[in-house]
Scaffold this active site. Sequence first.
Site, PDB file in Angstrom:
ATOM      1  N   LYS A 152      23.466   1.005 102.659  1.00 29.01           N
ATOM      2  CA  LYS A 152      22.125   0.530 102.330  1.00 29.01           C
ATOM      3  C   LYS A 152      21.517  -0.097 103.580  1.00 29.01           C
ATOM      4  CE  LYS A 152      22.278   1.524  97.909  1.00 29.01           C
ATOM      5  NZ  LYS A 152      21.339   2.473  97.276  1.00 29.01           N
ATOM      6  N   LYS A 211      19.826  12.749  89.935  1.00 25.14           N
ATOM      7  CA  LYS A 211      20.383  11.743  89.021  1.00 25.14           C
ATOM      8  C   LYS A 211      20.060  12.132  87.585  1.00 25.14           C
ATOM      9  CE  LYS A 211      20.779   7.862  92.096  1.00 25.14           C
ATOM     10  NZ  LYS A 211      20.193   6.666  92.697  1.00 25.14           N
TER      11      LYS A 211
HETATM   12 MG    MG Z   1      19.399   6.076  96.634  1.00 28.87          MG
END
Ligand code: MG
Length: 361
Positions: free
Chosen positions: A153, A253
């Site tokens: 991240k 997703k």
């Molecule tokens: Mg992502």
Amino acid sequence: MLRAVELVRVRMPLVSPFRTARSALTTKDALLVHVITDDGDGWGECVAQADASYLPDTIDTARIVLRDHLLPRAFAGVSLDGVEGHATARAALECALLDARLRAEGTSLARHLGAARTVVPAGVAIGLTEDTDALRALVAANAQAGYRRIKCKIEPGRDVEVIRAARAEAGTGVVLAADANGSYTPADTGVLMALDEFGLQCIEQPFAPDALADHAVLAGRLRTPVCLDESITTAARATEAMAAGACGMVSVKPGRLGGVAAARVLLDDCERAEVPALAGGMLETGVGRAALVAIAALPGCTEPGDCSASDRYFGPDGDVTDPIVLEDGCLRVPTGPGIGVDVRPERLARCTVARERIDGS
Ligand code: MG
């Protein structure tokens, strides 16, 4: 025929806090959907979080939409399509119903969807850390464990040094990616271009979800592929993004798209468009994770994604199913009927915080 549904809210402590540019989690909260049918039981996982910092749905909104809108349709045998939005709730119910059906038929979800592989490369996401030493330690531990892909991240101010440290620790044998969770703007293009030197698999979602045109401009300036994640809410949206040149990679997703069937459609589109795709994770429990591994095994999933072993997040005994484990840097695609993993009652009991049963009339 569907007889009853249990909505089970679970809370599992994470082995370490998970911070992104948008949220910080210390526990994994999830809503599990358990369907009881004439043919047997099935399970699905709603990937909405306790709050709306990442997805518009929350566990509570999903629970209400399931109870008041989706389940009455399912009990009546009516299509769920009459309910707009609420992708995570729909995805969970769709998976549970499909799991029950496939278990009765003796077919695995992977086979049903058209899986092309028996194992998938494992990937791990590493949150923002207090300092570079902590990041280095996490990258080293996960590379050592055999993870094939490590995604770090990033956010403005914590990007180039993060990726430089991660690359130094991971070496060149590991697929390395950065995920910005939409935290940059076009004014940051120079910083994002500076990431080109690290040979990343992709930069996930640099800009806000709606900024397709800005992503297209950025993609034209970067050598690193731009992978859209939060932007990809429907297959149609993905087609639009691909046509605009806004993404060189797609994170698929099932929870955000409304289910595994929609994910499969999108992966077929990606394959036709020759755009690489990967299975995007949401720190799922074993229920959602098993379904995600089946998605990752489809031919359109050409890049290593976010499929991690259970112990990465929940410790060796923390999952609601038997742990999903790393084998030579890969996860085995479940071959048992349905999602191919079983919810263990004693494990489920340990992390259940609320349980509601709804009977069909
Ligand atoms: Mg992502």
